[in-house]
Design a protein around this motif. Structure first.
Motif, PDB file in Angstrom:
ATOM      1  N   ALA A 128       0.801  -1.218   0.000  1.00 11.44           N
ATOM      2  CA  ALA A 128       0.000   0.000   0.000  1.00 11.44           C
ATOM      3  C   ALA A 128       0.835   1.270   0.000  1.00 11.44           C
ATOM      4  O   ALA A 128       0.339   2.334  -0.390  1.00 11.44           O
ATOM      5  N   ARG A 129       2.115   1.175   0.395  1.00 15.96           N
ATOM      6  CA  ARG A 129       2.907   2.396   0.566  1.00 15.96           C
ATOM      7  C   ARG A 129       4.126   2.489  -0.346  1.00 15.96           C
ATOM      8  O   ARG A 129       4.659   3.587  -0.535  1.00 15.96           O
ATOM      9  N   ARG A 282      -2.414   0.246  -8.450  1.00 17.03           N
ATOM     10  CA  ARG A 282      -2.819   0.812  -7.158  1.00 17.03           C
ATOM     11  C   ARG A 282      -2.743   2.327  -7.288  1.00 17.03           C
ATOM     12  O   ARG A 282      -1.672   2.885  -7.502  1.00 17.03           O
ATOM     13  N   HIS A 287      -6.143   9.068   1.189  1.00 13.37           N
ATOM     14  CA  HIS A 287      -7.381   8.409   1.595  1.00 13.37           C
ATOM     15  C   HIS A 287      -7.623   8.683   3.077  1.00 13.37           C
ATOM     16  O   HIS A 287      -6.672   8.765   3.867  1.00 13.37           O
ATOM     17  N   VAL A 289      -8.488   6.857   5.447  1.00 15.29           N
ATOM     18  CA  VAL A 289      -7.980   5.832   6.361  1.00 15.29           C
ATOM     19  C   VAL A 289      -6.545   5.445   6.034  1.00 15.29           C
ATOM     20  O   VAL A 289      -6.061   4.413   6.470  1.00 15.29           O
ATOM     21  N   ARG A 292      -4.202   2.577   0.669  1.00 18.00           N
ATOM     22  CA  ARG A 292      -5.009   1.379   0.468  1.00 18.00           C
ATOM     23  C   ARG A 292      -4.641   0.716  -0.843  1.00 18.00           C
ATOM     24  O   ARG A 292      -4.061   1.331  -1.729  1.00 18.00           O
ATOM     25  N   VAL A 293      -4.984  -0.548  -0.953  1.00 19.95           N
ATOM     26  CA  VAL A 293      -4.618  -1.334  -2.123  1.00 19.95           C
ATOM     27  C   VAL A 293      -5.636  -1.165  -3.241  1.00 19.95           C
ATOM     28  O   VAL A 293      -5.286  -1.086  -4.413  1.00 19.95           O
ATOM     29  N   HIS A 298      -7.093  -6.099  -4.360  1.00 24.69           N
ATOM     30  CA  HIS A 298      -7.399  -6.905  -3.180  1.00 24.69           C
ATOM     31  C   HIS A 298      -7.984  -8.258  -3.584  1.00 24.69           C
ATOM     32  O   HIS A 298      -7.600  -9.307  -3.059  1.00 24.69           O
TER      33      HIS A 298
END
Length: 314
Positions: A128-129, A282, A287, A289, A292-293, A298
């Protein structure tokens, strides 16, 4: 700094499979392979016990890491291989090291004998990062892209043979399976498409481009009146137009475009059964939260059989 292919090693069969995949990729790209083991010190009270002292844990990590690196070097004598033991939190260290890499490969445990990946907290955080493509490989899956990861390669059998073969089988000369690209809707990201075309070109493989689409809710009843076929034709034509400039840029790559109604993630998971690599995107952005992927990636990560490359793009 020289660009590298990084593989994260943690002593598991899954990470060994990822290191083997990364070694073949480094060989294809003419890059250095960097095998990284992240050593995270035990908590204070545990670190002072006789069996779990800092030095004991570190020495064990060094030995396991050295053995794995030596084995990869035997299989790939033409690849320059650096082996590093780095201390810190695995997700943070690997994400930071990836900034100077071409791509990063990680191992991931299979969900079941039928396929799919179980992405742990470290792997998910890195996917994700990370600022570069992250490839997830699992032992016993399609890590051996040319189909040589079988029991005959190692003299073992069953699940152990699958894991061992995927981890240590050297690259062979067989024709590679197709690369599969999951292409989103209009204006697909150049980083994503370029990575997939380049991967197919390096392998001498065909590229299967899958675009999943769904009709507007208002068309639900009209599909049976022939409008569904019109939509399918329009989607196929749009996909063909999007791929046209890439076909010119990569003339040696045989491209097969598929615009299919339904879940893009499920179509890609199905296509992974015959693939050497599945490439998904991706989207990079802010976002609420955190990183994210994305739903398609996912789904593919949880159901694909082949290694999965997650490519960040704007």
């Amino acid at each position: 700094m020289n660009r590298t292919v990084i593989a994260g090693l943690d002593g598991t069969a899954e990470s060994r499979a990822a290191a083997e995949w990364a070694a073949r990729e480094a060989e294809l790209r003419g890059l250095t392979l960097r095998l990284v083991r992240v050593w995270e010190a035990a908590p204070g009270p545990v670190s002072h016990t006789p069996l779990h002292g800092h030095e004991t844990d570190r020495q064990w990590s060094e030995r396991v890491h050295g053995e794995a690196a030596a084995e990869i070097r035997r299989w790939h004598p033409g690849v320059r291989i650096d082996a590093d033991l780095v201390s810190g939190r695995p997700a943070d260290v690997l994400t930071e090291l990836a900034r100077d890499a071409e791509l990063l490969a990680l191992g991931s445990r299979g969900l079941s004998g039928l396929g799919g990946y179980l992405v742990g907290s470290v792997g998910l955080a890195v996917v994700a990062r990370a600022p570069v493509p992250v490839v997830l490989v699992r032992a016993g899956g399609r890590a051996a892209e040319t189909g040589r990861g079988d029991a005959a390669a190692t003299g073992t059998s069953g699940a152990a043979a699958d894991a061992t073969a995927a981890a240590v089988t050297p690259a062979g000369g067989a024709v590679s399976r197709p690369v599969v690209l999951g292409l989103p809707g209009a204006d697909p990201a150049g980083e994503l498409v370029s990575f997939a075309f380049r991967a197919a070109e390096l392998r001498g493989a065909s590229l299967r481009v899958v675009h999943g689409w769904n009709p507007p809710p208002s068309y639900a009843y009209a599909l049976y009146a022939g409008i569904g076929q019109d939509l399918s034709t329009a989607q196929a034509a749009e996909l063909d137009a999007q791929l046209a400039p890439w076909r010119e840029k990569f003339p040696t790559v045989d491209v097969i475009g598929e615009a299919r109604c339904g879940s893009a993630g499920q179509h890609l998971a199905d296509a992974s059964r015959d693939a050497s690599l599945v490439v998904v995107g991706r989207r990079v952005g802010r976002h609420p939260v955190g990183p994210r992927v994305g739903p398609v990636a996912h789904t593919v990560l949880h159901h694909a059989v082949a290694p999965v490359a997650v490519v960040p793009h704007a």
